[in-house]
Design an enzyme around this catalytic site. Structure first.
Site, PDB file in Angstrom:
ATOM      1  N   CYS A  94       0.852  -1.194   0.000  1.00 32.47           N
ATOM      2  CA  CYS A  94       0.000   0.000   0.000  1.00 32.47           C
ATOM      3  C   CYS A  94       0.882   1.237   0.000  1.00 32.47           C
ATOM      4  O   CYS A  94       1.867   1.299   0.752  1.00 32.47           O
ATOM      5  CB  CYS A  94      -0.872  -0.025   1.252  1.00 32.47           C
ATOM      6  SG  CYS A  94      -1.981   1.385   1.383  1.00 32.47           S
ATOM      7  N   HIS A 136      -8.748  -4.127  -2.145  1.00 34.23           N
ATOM      8  CA  HIS A 136      -7.810  -3.346  -1.337  1.00 34.23           C
ATOM      9  C   HIS A 136      -8.199  -1.859  -1.377  1.00 34.23           C
ATOM     10  O   HIS A 136      -8.277  -1.201  -0.334  1.00 34.23           O
ATOM     11  CB  HIS A 136      -6.378  -3.555  -1.854  1.00 34.23           C
ATOM     12  CG  HIS A 136      -5.358  -2.703  -1.177  1.00 34.23           C
ATOM     13  ND1 HIS A 136      -4.370  -3.226  -0.368  1.00 34.23           N
ATOM     14  CD2 HIS A 136      -5.170  -1.351  -1.157  1.00 34.23           C
ATOM     15  CE1 HIS A 136      -3.630  -2.230   0.102  1.00 34.23           C
ATOM     16  NE2 HIS A 136      -4.088  -1.081  -0.369  1.00 34.23           N
ATOM     17  N   GLU A 137      -8.446  -1.359  -2.588  1.00 35.26           N
ATOM     18  CA  GLU A 137      -8.788   0.066  -2.725  1.00 35.26           C
ATOM     19  C   GLU A 137     -10.149   0.362  -2.094  1.00 35.26           C
ATOM     20  O   GLU A 137     -10.336   1.402  -1.459  1.00 35.26           O
ATOM     21  CB  GLU A 137      -8.784   0.491  -4.200  1.00 35.26           C
ATOM     22  CG  GLU A 137      -7.420   0.385  -4.883  1.00 35.26           C
ATOM     23  CD  GLU A 137      -6.311   1.050  -4.094  1.00 35.26           C
ATOM     24  OE1 GLU A 137      -6.553   2.087  -3.451  1.00 35.26           O
ATOM     25  OE2 GLU A 137      -5.188   0.507  -4.099  1.00 35.26           O
ATOM     26  N   HIS A 140     -10.110   1.133   1.500  1.00 34.76           N
ATOM     27  CA  HIS A 140      -9.740   2.512   1.860  1.00 34.76           C
ATOM     28  C   HIS A 140     -10.979   3.400   1.980  1.00 34.76           C
ATOM     29  O   HIS A 140     -11.037   4.276   2.841  1.00 34.76           O
ATOM     30  CB  HIS A 140      -8.799   3.115   0.809  1.00 34.76           C
ATOM     31  CG  HIS A 140      -7.373   2.689   0.949  1.00 34.76           C
ATOM     32  ND1 HIS A 140      -6.621   2.958   2.069  1.00 34.76           N
ATOM     33  CD2 HIS A 140      -6.550   2.011   0.106  1.00 34.76           C
ATOM     34  CE1 HIS A 140      -5.397   2.467   1.911  1.00 34.76           C
ATOM     35  NE2 HIS A 140      -5.317   1.880   0.733  1.00 34.76           N
TER      36      HIS A 140
HETATM   37 ZN    ZN Z   1      -3.668   0.961  -0.024  1.00 36.03          ZN
END
Ligand code: ZN
Length: 177
Positions: A94, A136-137, A140
């Site tokens: 990340c 993963h995004e 966020h």
């Molecule tokens: Zn990330």
């Protein structure tokens, strides 16, 4: 314009991002362009708006794996995802946790609906690397960073460097703040 990337430990990264207002297209288009530029400069494959201090539901991805003939590029505005399939472990990194990577377990398949950078609605079913990067995004946008999902062994192994990033003892260069 290159934007400073927030490091893990910044409270902004725990924010649940708000939906993008489709009436603000001009501002968002500029932000998307800046996010691509920032991601390229930092050698990342994905970047969420919150990582550059804008808590809106938007991320950009550009990933290429030549040997697997894998290419994924685009902006994902107001994405909605549904996960399915078996849980698989795969290493993640990340830009907000620079220099580190560790295994995270996630469902292997996603269905996603989003507006692309041309503000056209897209619906896709994805697996493999595409599903992984998007999950993963997407995390966020929910105020989550992958290091909180590391399996036990990796969590232990990465405890010290993660703490150093949190304490700002590791601060890579001008790109990060
Ligand atoms: Zn990330």
């Amino acid at each position: 314009m290159i934007l400073p990337i927030l490091l893990y430990g910044d409270p902004m990264l725990e924010t649940v991002s708000a939906p993008v207002d489709e009436n603000a297209k001009e501002d968002i288009n500029r932000l998307i362009s800046d996010m691509f530029e920032t991601m390229h400069k930092a050698n990342g494959v994905g970047l969420a708006a919150v990582q550059v201090g804008v808590p809106l539901r938007l991320f950009v991805i550009e990933a290429h794996l030549e040997r697997e003939n894998f290419h994924l590029r685009g902006a994902f505005i107001n994405p909605v995802i549904k996960e399915s399939g078996d849980l698989v472990k795969y290493p993640e990194g990340c830009l907000s946790v620079p220099g580190l990577a560790g295994n995270v377990e996630r469902p292997s398949v996603i269905e996603i609906e989003y507006l692309d950078e041309n503000w056209v609605l897209q619906k896709k079913k994805l697996d493999g690397y595409s599903a992984r990067i998007i999950q993963h995004e997407y995390d966020h946008l929910e105020g989550k960073v992958y290091v909180e999902k590391l399996d036990t062994i990796w969590k232990k192994a990465m405890e010290k460097p993660i703490q150093q990033i949190k304490n700002r003892e590791i601060k890579p260069d001008y790109l990060w703040k």
